[in-house]
Design an enzyme around this catalytic site. Structure first.
Site, PDB file in Angstrom:
ATOM      1  N   HIS A 271     -56.726 -19.922  -3.964  1.00  0.00           N
ATOM      2  CA  HIS A 271     -56.468 -21.352  -4.153  1.00  0.00           C
ATOM      3  C   HIS A 271     -57.420 -21.879  -5.230  1.00  0.00           C
ATOM      4  O   HIS A 271     -58.611 -21.545  -5.225  1.00  0.00           O
ATOM      5  CB  HIS A 271     -56.698 -22.096  -2.832  1.00  0.00           C
ATOM      6  CG  HIS A 271     -56.434 -23.565  -2.943  1.00  0.00           C
ATOM      7  ND1 HIS A 271     -55.149 -24.077  -2.968  1.00  0.00           N
ATOM      8  CD2 HIS A 271     -57.262 -24.622  -3.081  1.00  0.00           C
ATOM      9  CE1 HIS A 271     -55.219 -25.393  -3.102  1.00  0.00           C
ATOM     10  NE2 HIS A 271     -56.489 -25.753  -3.171  1.00  0.00           N
TER      11      HIS A 271
ATOM     12  N   GLY B 122     -47.639 -15.096 -12.266  1.00  0.00           N
ATOM     13  CA  GLY B 122     -48.190 -13.809 -11.868  1.00  0.00           C
ATOM     14  C   GLY B 122     -49.449 -13.377 -12.590  1.00  0.00           C
ATOM     15  O   GLY B 122     -49.744 -12.181 -12.664  1.00  0.00           O
TER      16      GLY B 122
ATOM     17  N   ASN C 179     -52.513 -13.852 -11.561  1.00  0.00           N
ATOM     18  CA  ASN C 179     -53.410 -13.250 -10.558  1.00  0.00           C
ATOM     19  C   ASN C 179     -52.915 -11.867 -10.145  1.00  0.00           C
ATOM     20  O   ASN C 179     -53.724 -10.956  -9.928  1.00  0.00           O
ATOM     21  CB  ASN C 179     -53.557 -14.168  -9.343  1.00  0.00           C
ATOM     22  CG  ASN C 179     -54.569 -15.266  -9.601  1.00  0.00           C
ATOM     23  OD1 ASN C 179     -55.764 -15.000  -9.671  1.00  0.00           O
ATOM     24  ND2 ASN C 179     -54.092 -16.490  -9.789  1.00  0.00           N
TER      25      ASN C 179
ATOM     26  N   LEU D 223     -45.537 -20.494   4.918  1.00  0.00           N
ATOM     27  CA  LEU D 223     -45.155 -19.378   5.788  1.00  0.00           C
ATOM     28  C   LEU D 223     -45.116 -19.839   7.240  1.00  0.00           C
ATOM     29  O   LEU D 223     -45.898 -20.701   7.652  1.00  0.00           O
ATOM     30  CB  LEU D 223     -46.147 -18.233   5.610  1.00  0.00           C
ATOM     31  CG  LEU D 223     -46.100 -17.614   4.205  1.00  0.00           C
ATOM     32  CD1 LEU D 223     -47.375 -16.845   3.912  1.00  0.00           C
ATOM     33  CD2 LEU D 223     -44.870 -16.726   4.057  1.00  0.00           C
TER      34      LEU D 223
ATOM     35  N   MET E  81     -45.147 -19.885  -3.599  1.00  0.00           N
ATOM     36  CA  MET E  81     -45.017 -21.336  -3.415  1.00  0.00           C
ATOM     37  C   MET E  81     -44.205 -21.736  -2.182  1.00  0.00           C
ATOM     38  O   MET E  81     -43.650 -22.828  -2.145  1.00  0.00           O
ATOM     39  CB  MET E  81     -44.399 -21.951  -4.680  1.00  0.00           C
ATOM     40  CG  MET E  81     -45.244 -21.754  -5.935  1.00  0.00           C
ATOM     41  SD  MET E  81     -46.930 -22.372  -5.759  1.00  0.00           S
ATOM     42  CE  MET E  81     -46.617 -24.124  -5.901  1.00  0.00           C
TER      43      MET E  81
ATOM     44  N   ASN F 226     -55.062 -15.382   0.439  1.00  0.00           N
ATOM     45  CA  ASN F 226     -54.498 -16.286  -0.552  1.00  0.00           C
ATOM     46  C   ASN F 226     -55.596 -16.658  -1.546  1.00  0.00           C
ATOM     47  O   ASN F 226     -56.783 -16.627  -1.215  1.00  0.00           O
ATOM     48  CB  ASN F 226     -54.004 -17.555   0.147  1.00  0.00           C
ATOM     49  CG  ASN F 226     -53.394 -18.561  -0.808  1.00  0.00           C
ATOM     50  OD1 ASN F 226     -52.594 -18.199  -1.683  1.00  0.00           O
ATOM     51  ND2 ASN F 226     -53.765 -19.829  -0.663  1.00  0.00           N
TER      52      ASN F 226
HETATM   53  C1  GRF Z   1     -53.111 -20.031  -9.243  1.00  0.00           C
HETATM   54  O1  GRF Z   1     -53.807 -21.124  -9.763  1.00  0.00           O
HETATM   55  C2  GRF Z   1     -53.441 -19.832  -7.787  1.00  0.00           C
HETATM   56  O2  GRF Z   1     -54.739 -20.205  -7.453  1.00  0.00           O
HETATM   57  C3  GRF Z   1     -52.457 -20.768  -7.103  1.00  0.00           C
HETATM   58  O3  GRF Z   1     -51.287 -20.669  -7.860  1.00  0.00           O
HETATM   59  C4  GRF Z   1     -51.597 -20.278  -9.209  1.00  0.00           C
HETATM   60  C5  GRF Z   1     -50.819 -19.031  -9.487  1.00  0.00           C
HETATM   61  O4  GRF Z   1     -50.950 -18.590 -10.807  1.00  0.00           O
HETATM   62  N1  GRF Z   1     -52.296 -20.402  -5.723  1.00  0.00           N
HETATM   63  P1  GRF Z   1     -50.432 -17.144 -11.202  1.00  0.00           P
HETATM   64  O5  GRF Z   1     -48.955 -17.094 -10.809  1.00  0.00           O
HETATM   65  O6  GRF Z   1     -51.235 -16.135 -10.456  1.00  0.00           O
HETATM   66  O7  GRF Z   1     -50.604 -17.057 -12.676  1.00  0.00           O
END
Ligand code: GRF
Length: 201
Positions: free
Chosen positions: A108, A11, A13, A92, A89, A106
């Site tokens: 990435h 989490g 992000n 969908l 993860m 999203n």
């Molecule tokens: C990030 O690298 C994001 O780009 C990818 O999964 C990771 C999630 O990290 N989709 P966090 O849970 O936000 O720390």
């Protein structure tokens, strides 16, 4: 703009979105965080910020569609009109993606359309790339595709391992995710065909 964030783990992000939200006049409010994994670190982050959380465990559903339907119901019940995937993860289903079309984004950790999927950083190193980065994009049914909203580039250094590169990219993720959400919440992003335009450009 009322937003739900879907997570499965750390989490960081989500945290970047929460932290951005304290700025005066910030145009997006996170009203719900959903995790498909009980005990995900991101749930704690949401709790600390006083944001409502829900655990919707995909393993308790008979397939993807009922699971996705339960998420849509929870998101709408919370009054959210927009969804951010942040390290979520699960793939969908099409009905979910169609329902939230152009209201679902999203992040990435590569410069899409290069290096879709998992294990990105090692593949970038193996390919001998000199640059990598991250992408915020609208979600379409094919994994890691959809109109690109914001990207940031980072250098790949000769002595990088996957961990070092991931950390450099992640720093940029935490900048561009809030930036992209802000642009959308300020109504500055339009989708034309499969391109996302910012202020019409
Ligand atoms: C990030 O690298 C994001 O780009 C990818 O999964 C990771 C999630 O990290 N989709 P966090 O849970 O936000 O720390």
């Amino acid at each position: 703009m009322k937003v739900a964030v879907l997570i499965s783990g750390r989490g960081s992000n989500l945290q970047a979105l929460i932290d951005a939200g304290v700025a005066p006049g910030w145009p997006a409010e996170i009203v719900l965080v959903i995790s498909n994994v009980a005990g995900a670190e991101g749930l704690e982050r949401a709790g600390k910020a006083g944001i409502a959380t829900a655990v919707i465990d995909h393993k308790t559903f008979d397939g993807r569609k009922p699971f996705d339907k339960a998420m849509t119901a929870a998101i709408e019940k919370a009054g959210a009109e927009f969804v951010c995937l942040a390290g979520f993860m699960r793939l969908l289903s099409d009905p979910f993606i169609d329902h939230w079309r152009d209201r679902l984004i999203n992040i990435h950790p590569s410069l899409l359309p290069a290096f879709k999927g998992l294990g990105v950083h090692q593949r970038v190193l193996d390919a001998g790339e000199k640059a990598s980065g991250c992408t915020v994009h609208f979600v379409r049914s094919e994994m890691d595709t959809g109109p690109i909203i914001v990207q940031a580039e980072v250098p790949v250094r000769p002595d990088d391992d996957a961990k070092a590169l991931a950390a450099r990219v992640l720093e940029q993720e935490h900048k561009i995710y809030p930036r992209a959400l802000r642009l959308i919440a300020e109504d500055r992003v339009t989708v034309e065909g499969e391109r996302a335009l910012i202020d019409g450009q």
